[in-house]
Each structure stands twice: as structure tokens, then as C-alpha cells.
Scaffold this motif. Sequence first.
Motif, mmCIF file in Angstrom:
data_model
loop_
_atom_site.group_PDB
_atom_site.id
_atom_site.type_symbol
_atom_site.label_atom_id
_atom_site.label_comp_id
_atom_site.label_asym_id
_atom_site.label_seq_id
_atom_site.Cartn_x
_atom_site.Cartn_y
_atom_site.Cartn_z
ATOM 1 N N SER A 126 0.920 -1.190 -0.118
ATOM 2 C CA SER A 126 0.344 -0.088 -0.104
ATOM 3 C C SER A 126 1.051 1.258 0.084
ATOM 4 N N ASP A 127 0.546 2.126 -1.044
ATOM 5 C CA ASP A 127 1.596 3.349 -1.036
ATOM 6 C C ASP A 127 0.974 4.556 -0.823
ATOM 7 N N TYR A 128 1.508 5.499 -0.141
ATOM 8 C CA TYR A 128 1.135 6.596 0.434
ATOM 9 C C TYR A 128 2.049 7.805 0.121
ATOM 10 N N ILE A 143 -1.993 6.487 -2.246
ATOM 11 C CA ILE A 143 -2.089 6.608 -3.640
ATOM 12 C C ILE A 143 -2.619 5.387 -4.177
ATOM 13 N N GLU A 144 -2.287 4.334 -3.770
ATOM 14 C CA GLU A 144 -3.039 3.121 -4.483
ATOM 15 C C GLU A 144 -2.365 1.875 -3.558
ATOM 16 N N ILE A 145 -3.164 0.728 -3.934
ATOM 17 C CA ILE A 145 -2.743 -0.466 -3.355
ATOM 18 C C ILE A 145 -2.157 -1.481 -4.346
ATOM 19 N N ASN A 146 -1.023 -2.024 -4.554
ATOM 20 C CA ASN A 146 -0.716 -2.992 -5.319
ATOM 21 C C ASN A 146 -0.916 -4.245 -5.213
ATOM 22 N N THR A 147 -1.904 -5.122 -5.657
ATOM 23 C CA THR A 147 -2.095 -6.322 -5.544
ATOM 24 C C THR A 147 -1.409 -7.520 -6.116
ATOM 25 N N SER A 424 8.449 12.281 -1.525
ATOM 26 C CA SER A 424 8.686 10.717 -1.063
ATOM 27 C C SER A 424 7.427 10.244 -1.303
ATOM 28 N N GLU A 425 7.343 8.899 -1.306
ATOM 29 C CA GLU A 425 6.263 8.085 -1.405
ATOM 30 C C GLU A 425 6.730 6.707 -0.825
ATOM 31 N N LEU A 426 5.979 6.442 0.348
ATOM 32 C CA LEU A 426 6.008 5.407 1.486
ATOM 33 C C LEU A 426 5.212 4.251 1.024
HETATM 34 MG MG MG Z 1 2.126 2.870 -8.048
#
Ligand code: MG
Length: 474
Positions: A126-128, A143-147, A424-426
Motif C-alpha cells: 500500500s503506497d502513500y 496513492i494506491e494499493i498494489n495487489t 517521497s512515497e512510502l
Molecule cells: Mg504506484
Amino acid sequence: MASSWGSFLQDEQQLEELARQAVDRALAEGVLLRTTQEPSSSDVVSYAPFTLFPSLVPSALLEQAYAVQMDFNLLVDAVSQNAAFLEQTLSSTIKRDTFTARLFDIYKQVLKEGIAQTVFLGLNRSDYMFQRNADGSPALKQIEINTVSASFGGLASRTPAVHRHVLNVLGKTKEAARILSNNPSKGLALGIAKAWELYGSAKALVLLIAQEKERNVFDQRAIENELLARNIRVIRRRFEDVSEKGSLDQDRKLFLDGQEIAVVYFRDGYMPSQYNQQNWEARLLLERSCSVKCPDIATQLAGTKKVQQELSRVGVLEVLLPGQPEAVARLRATFAGLYSLDLGEEGDQAIAEALAAPNRFVLKPQREGGGNNLYGEEMVQTLERLKDSEERASYILMEKIEPEPFGNCLLRPGCPVRVVQCISELGIFGVYVRQGKTLVMNKHVGHLLRTKATEHADGGVVAGVAVLDNPYPV
Ligand code: MG
Ligand code: ADP
């Protein structure tokens, strides 16, 4: 967030010497990518781009992101099991988006035949970003969740040593010790190992679906190595190999080259360009099997941006996670504004708002892997073109997150060392395993910080925009 490394960012000569040391340490630690020239061979490799300094991240937001990860695991798992929700949510999208429609087709076929797998494995990230509130304080916004194919769990475990090295060289030993240790690849491998064990055949293998040209192979190897250390064998094959040599027996057990497959781990198959007719057939074969797919097709669909947008609708989380008001509150607190563009009044209003203030929004198609979103003038032109067409339903609109920029150096092979303004993106890695209706594992297993120059709207490390980083908790 101001950078606490400000004084070090002034001295160009010192930065260059520091960068040389950092790059050598990165290579020694295995922070590696194959080169663009030779993406299928490890004969010549280079370092994966990274920041010279770790970037400051408020501890409270880091803790918040970790604390909500198990909720996100539960949510994704709930969506993947809710055929009515997936069908309703994606109905307008699949009319116009052929890629999502194709995935959905496979999903329907598998549902119709009956799902053969009994063990389910989710490895997600999960990105923030850190939204700057009106009062200047930062807030955690997803931002989104990558599954599917969530990457960099392997390389993220090697970058802490590099940043500790940099700070130690500067005599900042106390600061160096504050950089968090991180080992997502181990946690991801433990999830795969659990699924493999529950599948219950000691001779069966893990199949990693890989691309022929894979620059990020060392990231994947980190997980393979963890599995091998647990005496679980992994084979890397392409979709083409599956279509040529894969078969199902009468119990829908999957065999490849005569060997039974317990777990299929996809590091391919998340973009339209990765499929031809043969690959689609291979994907269907894999989905029909009783092997544990990571992810199964329903979980891949649960990670679409359209699903993310529908989850933010009032009352939806409550239905998907009944009796869990605290989880619902934690999840909702991380949601940014998300808007449906389906034909109708609601979509019309969203478009009008985006056209009136384009800098406050991002337009997103149902795509993964970076470089697909539209911003600014490009977004305006696309919205103008799609305004009256059904095609607009294949996009969603999202509030644009505006973090406070800070200075850092982005180190890339062949590029000069210079200080640029960054954001940054966490990402937080989550793992869960379900057997039938029983959740047997649900945890967070580490983080990833990626940083990019503010001049780029979109992201992606392999796409050449973002670079690897570590949070320096403050
Ligand atoms: Mg992404
Ligand atoms: P992808 O599936 O292609 O990774 P993302 O939704 O993660 O799609 O978007 C790609 C990149 O675009 C992100 O890494 C981030 O840098 C930027 N981005 C996406 N959504 C937003 C947003 N709402 N606000 C600001 N930047 C965004």
C-alpha cells in the motif's frame, strides 16, 4: 518537512566524494538492477538509483501506515471474495477498458467452473504520500494499493546499510543507528512458504512467472533465496513456457515440465503489453488450477483503481468489513478524494471541478507500472475529449496529493550529483494467507520509501523517475 541534512547539501565537492562512497557501498550490498542495454543478462549490472541521504518521515505517519496495513489486507481479501461487489464496481469500466475486461472474463470463467484453489495468498504494497495540510502538518494519504507484482521488497532490505554508511562517513553515528532495519523479502517469502505448506505436497514447487527482459531480477532473487533457504524450490518461467509445457490433471493440479506447482507467484501479467493470445491462455490455465495463485485473478481485480475509488464511497467499507468500525475508521483516514467518472450527474460534476482546477486532480486509467496517469494540460485535453463518451468510465479522478518538497541528491548511473527538490512515497508491504474461510496469516512485513524530483508528476523506479530511499524517522 525541512531536510536535516541541509548543511551537507551545500558542499558540492563533499557531495561528490560521498556519492562515490555511497555507490560503491550500494554495489557491495547488492542494490542492483540489470542495465537497459542488457535486460536479460546479469553479466553487466549497475546500481539501482537511490538517494544520497535518507529522507525525513514523521514517525507518527510511519506508525499509522504500519497500523492500517492489516486492515488493508483484510479489505483486499474481502473484496476478492465478493463477486457481486466486483461485478457491480467494474461493470462500466469493462465496457470500455479491454485489459480489465479480459481479466474479468477469466474471473467469470473461473467462477463458473468453480474455484479449485483452497489456499489464498496476498502479497501487496500500500503506497502513500504525505499531504501538506492547510496548517502545514502532514497527513498520510493512500496513492494506491498494489495487489500484483508489488516490487522492491528485496532491494529495500539492502538500502539501510547504504544510508547508514553515508551517515557514518559524515561522523553522524547516532543518526546512522536510527535508520530502521527492513526485510520485506523475508516476510513475503514467509507468506509464500506458508501457502506452499498448506498446499500440502512436499515435492511441489513455487513457480515464479517472470518476464524475459527483467531488469529488476535481483529484487526477485531475494525472495527466491529466502525460499530456497527453507528448502522450497522455485522455478522461473515465462507465460510462453506455461502455454507450451503446462497442464492440469483431472483434479486441476498444475504440472510444468512434469513437476507439480504449489504456488504461482506473478511478477508479470499486470500490463496489457505483457499479454498476447498465448499468454492469456496461459493465464487462464493457471487460474483454473488448484495451485495457490499470488494473486488470484479476483485479487488482481481488487487492486484496480476503479475498486479503490468505489471503496471510498460512503458506507462501502462498512458493508465489506461488518462489525469492524475501528478498522473502517483507520482505513478511511488514509483515503484521498476519489471520484467516479461514470456517465451521469456525479461524473459530470467531477469533470467540471477538474476542468476548473486542473492542478488539484490526477486522471487515472486502469493501469499499473507507472507512467499512465494524466496531469495538468494533458488531463484537461483528455477530459474534454472524453466528456460525452462512455469511455470516461474507464478512468477515475483523484485528488492530487501535494507533499512539502525537500532537498536531496538522486544518484543514478551516469548522472551528475546535484541537489534537487524532492517528494517521497512510502509503501508498506502486507502479507496474508487464507485457507478456505480461515485467515491463517495477516501481517505487515516492511516498508519501501521511494523519492523523486518534484518536476516529475508520475512515479516508478524502473521507469526511471523515482529512486530508492529510506525513511529517517523524526
Ligand atoms: Mg504506484
Ligand atoms: P501505478 O499503478 O502506475 O504505479 P499510481 O497510482 O501509483 O499508479 O501512480 C503513479 C505515480 O503517480 C505515483 O507513484 C505518484 O508519484 C503519482 N501519483 C499518483 N496518484 C497521485 C496523487 N493522487 N497525487 C499525487 N501524485 C500521484
